[in-house]
Design a protein around this motif. Structure first.
Motif, short mmCIF file in Angstrom:
data_model
loop_
_atom_site.label_atom_id
_atom_site.label_comp_id
_atom_site.label_asym_id
_atom_site.label_seq_id
_atom_site.Cartn_x
_atom_site.Cartn_y
_atom_site.Cartn_z
N GLY A 1 0.79 -1.22 0.00
CA GLY A 1 0.00 0.00 0.00
C GLY A 1 0.82 1.27 0.00
O GLY A 1 1.49 1.60 -0.98
N ALA A 2 0.78 2.00 1.12
CA ALA A 2 1.51 3.27 1.20
C ALA A 2 3.00 3.07 0.98
O ALA A 2 3.69 3.94 0.45
N MET A 3 3.51 1.90 1.35
CA MET A 3 4.94 1.61 1.13
C MET A 3 5.28 1.55 -0.35
O MET A 3 6.35 2.00 -0.77
N GLY A 4 4.37 1.00 -1.16
CA GLY A 4 4.63 0.91 -2.59
C GLY A 4 4.28 2.19 -3.32
O GLY A 4 4.89 2.54 -4.32
N ASP A 5 3.26 2.89 -2.81
CA ASP A 5 2.81 4.12 -3.43
C ASP A 5 3.75 5.29 -3.12
O ASP A 5 4.10 6.07 -3.99
N LEU A 6 4.19 5.37 -1.86
CA LEU A 6 4.95 6.52 -1.40
C LEU A 6 6.34 6.17 -0.84
O LEU A 6 7.32 6.83 -1.15
N GLY A 7 6.39 5.11 -0.04
CA GLY A 7 7.66 4.78 0.62
C GLY A 7 8.78 4.43 -0.32
O GLY A 7 9.93 4.81 -0.10
N VAL A 8 8.46 3.73 -1.41
CA VAL A 8 9.50 3.35 -2.36
C VAL A 8 10.11 4.57 -3.03
O VAL A 8 11.29 4.58 -3.40
N HIS A 9 9.32 5.64 -3.17
CA HIS A 9 9.86 6.89 -3.70
C HIS A 9 10.97 7.41 -2.80
O HIS A 9 12.03 7.86 -3.27
N LYS A 10 10.72 7.39 -1.49
CA LYS A 10 11.70 7.95 -0.56
C LYS A 10 12.91 7.04 -0.37
O LYS A 10 14.03 7.52 -0.15
N ALA A 11 12.69 5.73 -0.45
CA ALA A 11 13.83 4.81 -0.42
C ALA A 11 14.74 5.09 -1.61
O ALA A 11 15.98 5.13 -1.48
N ASP A 12 14.13 5.31 -2.76
CA ASP A 12 14.90 5.61 -3.96
C ASP A 12 15.60 6.96 -3.83
O ASP A 12 16.78 7.10 -4.19
N LEU A 13 14.89 7.95 -3.31
CA LEU A 13 15.47 9.29 -3.18
C LEU A 13 16.70 9.28 -2.28
O LEU A 13 17.74 9.88 -2.62
N MET A 14 16.62 8.61 -1.13
CA MET A 14 17.75 8.63 -0.21
C MET A 14 18.94 7.86 -0.75
O MET A 14 20.09 8.25 -0.54
N ARG A 15 18.69 6.77 -1.44
CA ARG A 15 19.79 6.07 -2.11
C ARG A 15 20.47 7.01 -3.10
O ARG A 15 21.70 7.03 -3.22
N TYR A 16 19.65 7.78 -3.82
CA TYR A 16 20.16 8.67 -4.87
C TYR A 16 20.96 9.83 -4.26
O TYR A 16 22.08 10.11 -4.70
N ILE A 17 20.41 10.50 -3.26
CA ILE A 17 21.07 11.66 -2.68
C ILE A 17 22.33 11.26 -1.92
O ILE A 17 23.40 11.87 -2.07
N LEU A 18 22.23 10.22 -1.10
CA LEU A 18 23.37 9.82 -0.27
C LEU A 18 24.44 9.10 -1.08
O LEU A 18 25.60 9.05 -0.65
N GLY A 19 24.07 8.53 -2.21
CA GLY A 19 25.03 7.81 -3.04
C GLY A 19 25.51 6.54 -2.40
O GLY A 19 26.64 6.08 -2.65
N GLU A 20 24.67 5.94 -1.56
CA GLU A 20 25.01 4.71 -0.86
C GLU A 20 23.82 3.77 -0.87
O GLU A 20 22.68 4.19 -1.02
N GLU A 21 24.12 2.50 -0.65
CA GLU A 21 23.07 1.51 -0.47
C GLU A 21 22.77 1.35 1.02
O GLU A 21 23.66 1.52 1.86
N PHE A 22 21.55 1.01 1.33
CA PHE A 22 21.19 0.68 2.70
C PHE A 22 21.57 -0.77 2.96
O PHE A 22 21.44 -1.63 2.08
N LYS A 23 22.03 -1.03 4.18
CA LYS A 23 22.43 -2.40 4.50
C LYS A 23 21.55 -3.04 5.57
O LYS A 23 21.55 -4.27 5.72
N GLU A 24 20.79 -2.22 6.32
CA GLU A 24 19.90 -2.76 7.34
C GLU A 24 18.62 -1.95 7.41
O GLU A 24 18.63 -0.74 7.18
#
Length: 340
Positions: free
Chosen positions: A178-201
Motif C-alpha cells: 500500500g503506502a509503502m509501494g505508493d509513497l515509501g518506495v519513492h523515498k527509499a529511492d530518493l535517499m539512495r540517490y542523494i546519499l550515493g550509498e546503499e542501505f544495509k539494514e
C-alpha cells in the motif's frame, strides 16, 4: 526526432501526469491509448487523437508506437513491461516496478536483450532541490553525514484514484503493498540517490490502521542504515489528513539541510553557526489543487531515448529501491532488523 508513444492504463496517473507531460514535450507524440475500460481510452483518443485499444497486446502490435508508459495496477507492471520490451518498445513503468525481485530481474533482462530503454518513474530524483542536495553531498560540502528523516504522506489515494474508495490501491491482490509501494518506495529511492550509498539494514513497523477497506499497509515507519553508518527514518502514510508532507531533512557535520520542508523555500541549509541559506528551487508535485506541475519525468525518459543515454532511474536502480521495501516488509513480519 519525435517519439511516438502509447499509454497503457488510462487512470489518474496517466491523465494527471503522463499525458500532460508528453503533450508539453516537443519530442513526443501520443499516438495510442489502452485501457481495460475502453471508454476511458476512447475518450482520450477522441479528445487528443490517436488509436484506442482495450487489449495492450494490440497496442504493442501497433508499429507506429515506439515507446510506452505503463500506468496500470502494480501486479501488471512486470507482465506488461516485459511484453513491451520484447516488442521493441521503450518503457517508462510506474513505481513500484514489480511485486517481486524475480519479476524485476526479468524486466531488466528483457530490456538488455531487446536493446531498449527501461525507466522507472521515480520522479523525486528530478526535483531541483533534490538535485542540488545530491550535488552538495557528492562535493563534500556538508562534511560527514550523520542522519536523515524523510517523509511522504497524504490523506490517501481515494481522493486521487479514478475509482475512488474502490481503487485497486487498497486491494492486496492488485497492489501487493500500500503506502509503502505508493509513497515509501519513492523515498527509499530518493535517499539512495542523494546519499550515493546503499542501505544495509532496515527495521520496520507497518500497520493497516487508517483505511477500513484496505488489505494493504497504510502507515509505515522504517529505520534505515547505510553501508557507511548513516542512520535515518523513512515514513510513508495514507493518513496525513489535512496536509501533505513530502519533506526530507539531512543532518551533517556542517549543518542541517531541509528539502521541500518549507512552503516557500524548497532548499534550506542551516550551518553550524545557525546561519540559513534559503533558496526557491522549484516545487514538488502534489495531489492538491494546483499541484500538478511538470515533474520532468517524461522529459528525462524521452531524452534518454533521443540521446541514447541511461535513464535517470533504470531497471537496476528501480530494483534496488524495491529491494529496500521488500526487506522492510520482511523486517515487520519477523519483528527483526533485516539485512538488505
Amino acid at each position: 526526432m519525435t517519439i511516438k508513444v502509447g499509454i497503457i492504463g488510462c487512470g489518474s496517473i496517466s491523465t494527471h501526469r503522463h499525458i500532460p507531460e508528453y503533450q508539453e514535450n516537443s519530442s513526443a507524440e501520443i499516438v495510442a491509448y489502452c485501457d481495460i475500460v475502453q471508454e476511458r481510452s476512447d475518450e482520450l483518443a477522441a479528445e487528443f487523437g490517436g488509436s484506442s485499444y482495450s487489449d495492450y497486446h494490440a497496442l504493442l502490435a501497433d508499429e507506429a508506437v515506439e515507446a510506452v508508459s505503463i500506468c496500470t495496477p502494480n501486479y501488471l507492471h512486470a507482465e506488461m513491461t516485459i511484453a513491451a520490451l520484447k516488442a521493441g518498445k521503450h518503457v517508462l513503468c510506474e513505481k513500484p516496478m514489480a511485486t517481486s525481485l524475480e519479476d524485476a530481474e526479468q524486466m531488466i533482462a528483457a530490456a538488455k536483450a531487446s536493446g531498449t530503454k527501461l525507466m522507472i518513474g521515480h520522479n523525486q530524483r528530478i526535483n531541483e532541490a533534490h538535485q542540488a542536495a545530491k550535488q552538495v553531498v557528492e562535493s563534500g560540502q556538508l562534511g560527514k553525514i550523520y542522519s536523515f528523516k524523510t517523509t511522504f504522506g497524504h490523506p490517501g489515494p481515494e481522493g486521487w484514484s479514478v475509482d475512488g474508495p474502490d481503487s485497486w490501491f487498497f486491494d492486496k491482490k492488485r497492489a501487493f503493498i500500500g503506502a509503502m509501494g505508493d509513497l515509501g518506495v519513492h523515498k527509499a529511492d530518493l535517499m539512495r540517490y542523494i546519499l550515493g550509498e546503499e542501505f544495509k539494514e532496515v527495521g520496520a513497523m507497518i500497520e493497516t490502521s487508517a483505511k477500513a477497506n484496505a488489505t494493504v499497509d497504510d502507515n509505515a515507519v522504517l529505520i534505515l542504515k547505510t553501508e557507511s553508518g548513516i542512520i535515518g527514518t523513512l515514513s510513508a502514510s495514507w493518513a496525513y489528513n489535512g496536509e501533505e508532507d513530502n519533506s526530507t531533512v539531512i543532518y551533517s557535520e556542517k549543518g542541517v539541510l531541509k528539502l521541500n520542508a518549507d512552503p516557500e523555500y524548497s532548499y534550506i541549509f542551516i550551518n553550524a553557526d545557525g546561519e540559513a541559506d534559503k533558496q526557491q528551487l522549484g516545487e514538488m508535485q502534489t495531489n492538491d489543487e494546483g499541484g500538478q506541475i511538470n515533474s520532468h519525468t517524461i522529459d528525462a525518459f524521452i531524452q534518454s531515448i533521443t540521446e541514447d543515454t541511461t535513464p535517470i532511474c533504470d531497471g537496476e536502480e528501480g530494483m534496488a529501491s524495491l529491494n529496500v521495501i521488500m526487506k522492510a516488509i520482511e523486517s515487520a513480519e519477523t519483528n527483526t532488523i533485516t539485512r538488505i
